[in-house]
Design a protein around this motif. Sequence first.
Motif, short mmCIF file in Angstrom:
data_model
loop_
_atom_site.label_atom_id
_atom_site.label_comp_id
_atom_site.label_asym_id
_atom_site.label_seq_id
_atom_site.Cartn_x
_atom_site.Cartn_y
_atom_site.Cartn_z
N VAL A 87 0.86 -1.18 0.00
CA VAL A 87 0.00 0.00 0.00
C VAL A 87 0.90 1.23 0.00
O VAL A 87 1.76 1.36 0.87
N VAL A 88 0.71 2.10 -0.97
CA VAL A 88 1.53 3.31 -1.06
C VAL A 88 0.66 4.52 -0.75
O VAL A 88 -0.32 4.79 -1.44
N GLU A 89 1.02 5.23 0.31
CA GLU A 89 0.37 6.49 0.67
C GLU A 89 1.25 7.61 0.14
O GLU A 89 2.39 7.78 0.59
N THR A 90 0.78 8.37 -0.82
CA THR A 90 1.66 9.31 -1.51
C THR A 90 0.94 10.58 -1.95
O THR A 90 -0.24 10.55 -2.28
N GLY A 91 1.69 11.66 -1.95
CA GLY A 91 1.21 12.91 -2.49
C GLY A 91 1.66 13.15 -3.91
O GLY A 91 1.40 14.21 -4.49
N ARG A 92 2.36 12.19 -4.49
CA ARG A 92 2.81 12.28 -5.88
C ARG A 92 2.45 10.97 -6.61
O ARG A 92 3.31 10.20 -7.01
N ARG A 93 1.17 10.78 -6.74
CA ARG A 93 0.63 9.56 -7.35
C ARG A 93 1.22 9.31 -8.73
O ARG A 93 1.43 8.15 -9.11
N ILE A 110 -0.09 -3.80 -5.68
CA ILE A 110 0.37 -2.49 -5.21
C ILE A 110 -0.76 -1.50 -5.46
O ILE A 110 -1.17 -1.28 -6.60
N THR A 111 -1.29 -0.92 -4.38
CA THR A 111 -2.38 0.03 -4.50
C THR A 111 -1.92 1.41 -4.02
O THR A 111 -1.09 1.51 -3.11
N LEU A 112 -2.47 2.45 -4.62
CA LEU A 112 -2.08 3.82 -4.32
C LEU A 112 -3.22 4.55 -3.60
O LEU A 112 -4.39 4.39 -3.96
N HIS A 113 -2.85 5.36 -2.63
CA HIS A 113 -3.83 6.12 -1.86
C HIS A 113 -3.28 7.51 -1.60
O HIS A 113 -2.09 7.69 -1.37
N ASP A 114 -4.16 8.50 -1.60
CA ASP A 114 -3.76 9.86 -1.25
C ASP A 114 -3.38 9.93 0.22
O ASP A 114 -3.78 9.07 1.04
N VAL A 115 -2.61 10.95 0.57
CA VAL A 115 -2.17 11.11 1.94
C VAL A 115 -3.37 11.23 2.87
O VAL A 115 -4.30 12.01 2.62
N SER A 127 -2.02 -12.88 4.89
CA SER A 127 -2.15 -11.75 3.95
C SER A 127 -1.45 -10.53 4.54
O SER A 127 -2.10 -9.55 4.93
N PRO A 128 -0.11 -10.58 4.62
CA PRO A 128 0.63 -9.46 5.23
C PRO A 128 0.60 -8.22 4.35
O PRO A 128 0.39 -8.29 3.15
N VAL A 129 0.83 -7.07 5.00
CA VAL A 129 0.77 -5.78 4.32
C VAL A 129 2.07 -5.01 4.59
O VAL A 129 2.59 -5.03 5.70
N VAL A 130 2.56 -4.34 3.55
CA VAL A 130 3.65 -3.39 3.71
C VAL A 130 3.14 -2.03 3.24
O VAL A 130 2.73 -1.89 2.09
N VAL A 131 3.12 -1.07 4.14
CA VAL A 131 2.69 0.29 3.81
C VAL A 131 3.92 1.15 3.57
O VAL A 131 4.83 1.19 4.41
N ILE A 132 3.96 1.82 2.43
CA ILE A 132 5.05 2.74 2.12
C ILE A 132 4.48 4.15 2.15
O ILE A 132 3.58 4.49 1.37
N ARG A 133 4.99 4.97 3.06
CA ARG A 133 4.53 6.34 3.21
C ARG A 133 5.49 7.28 2.48
O ARG A 133 6.60 7.53 2.94
N ASP A 134 5.06 7.78 1.34
CA ASP A 134 5.82 8.74 0.56
C ASP A 134 5.07 10.06 0.63
O ASP A 134 4.37 10.46 -0.29
N CYS A 135 5.22 10.71 1.77
CA CYS A 135 4.37 11.87 2.09
C CYS A 135 5.17 13.15 2.25
O CYS A 135 4.74 14.07 2.96
N ARG A 141 1.07 12.63 11.04
CA ARG A 141 0.64 11.51 11.88
C ARG A 141 -0.76 11.12 11.43
O ARG A 141 -1.60 11.97 11.17
N GLY A 142 -1.00 9.84 11.32
CA GLY A 142 -2.30 9.40 10.85
C GLY A 142 -2.65 8.04 11.41
O GLY A 142 -2.02 7.54 12.33
#
Length: 238
Positions: A87-93, A110-115, A127-135, A141-142
């Motif tokens: 899961v990618v949390e990003t402000g530059r989709r 790989i799924t994309l989400h806004d900040v 079903s493990p998850v890796v979250v990548i915060r590209d913020c 903090r969230g």
Amino acid sequence: MGRTGTPKGLRGMIGPRHAGHSMPADHLAALSLPVGDDGVVIGEDAEGRPQLVGFHRSTPYDVLLIGGLWTAQVLALRAAGTGARVVVETGRRQEWTMLAQAAGAGLECITLHDVGRVPPMGATVGSPVVVIRDCGMRPPRGRVVSSPWQSVLTLLPYLSPVAPRLMRSSTLVGVQRVSPQEAQQIGRILGLTQPEVAALPTLADGVTLWCSGRERHWVMTSGTDAESGLLGMARRMD
């Protein structure tokens, strides 16, 4: 380049062990097997030995990378290759769209989400998850936090006001090329030696100093043919 510490104290990274097939019976209690832990190959050390990080854990696991987008994207691809939902949390989709489309041969691995818009992922051992915060320089903090079977990797392009807090709270910290001033501050927080501090401003693209407690690993990440075709060559600057 070198590494310190012993396998017994290894917390953040897993990799080759010293050869041997026997040990005294009173040492058995010191053994710790990474059950259910799939290792992501993050690169090689100076001797060409593969270095791995185990993102899939039964306890919360936080990783901080002070470095380039290229390295974070390679880690995302390789984590997805181990079966994790990334899961990618990003402000530059726009920087992640091609990667997300190319990964998984059409499957949404790989799924994309806004900040601030990452929903609960329901991570489990199966079903493990890796979250990548590209913020950016000040990731807010969230509700995206590490938990059993959900690891969080936060990407910081450079040192920022939130970096000291993240360095102290993360189990594993990776540092790529930074300025001499940034290297001094990072060295104080992580307890680096002067030679390690002096090396940080001179690192080549793709080289990362990974730190976990008192462990130090210099790692070169090189893209495979497929990764280089999608992302280009290793680079520190985005």
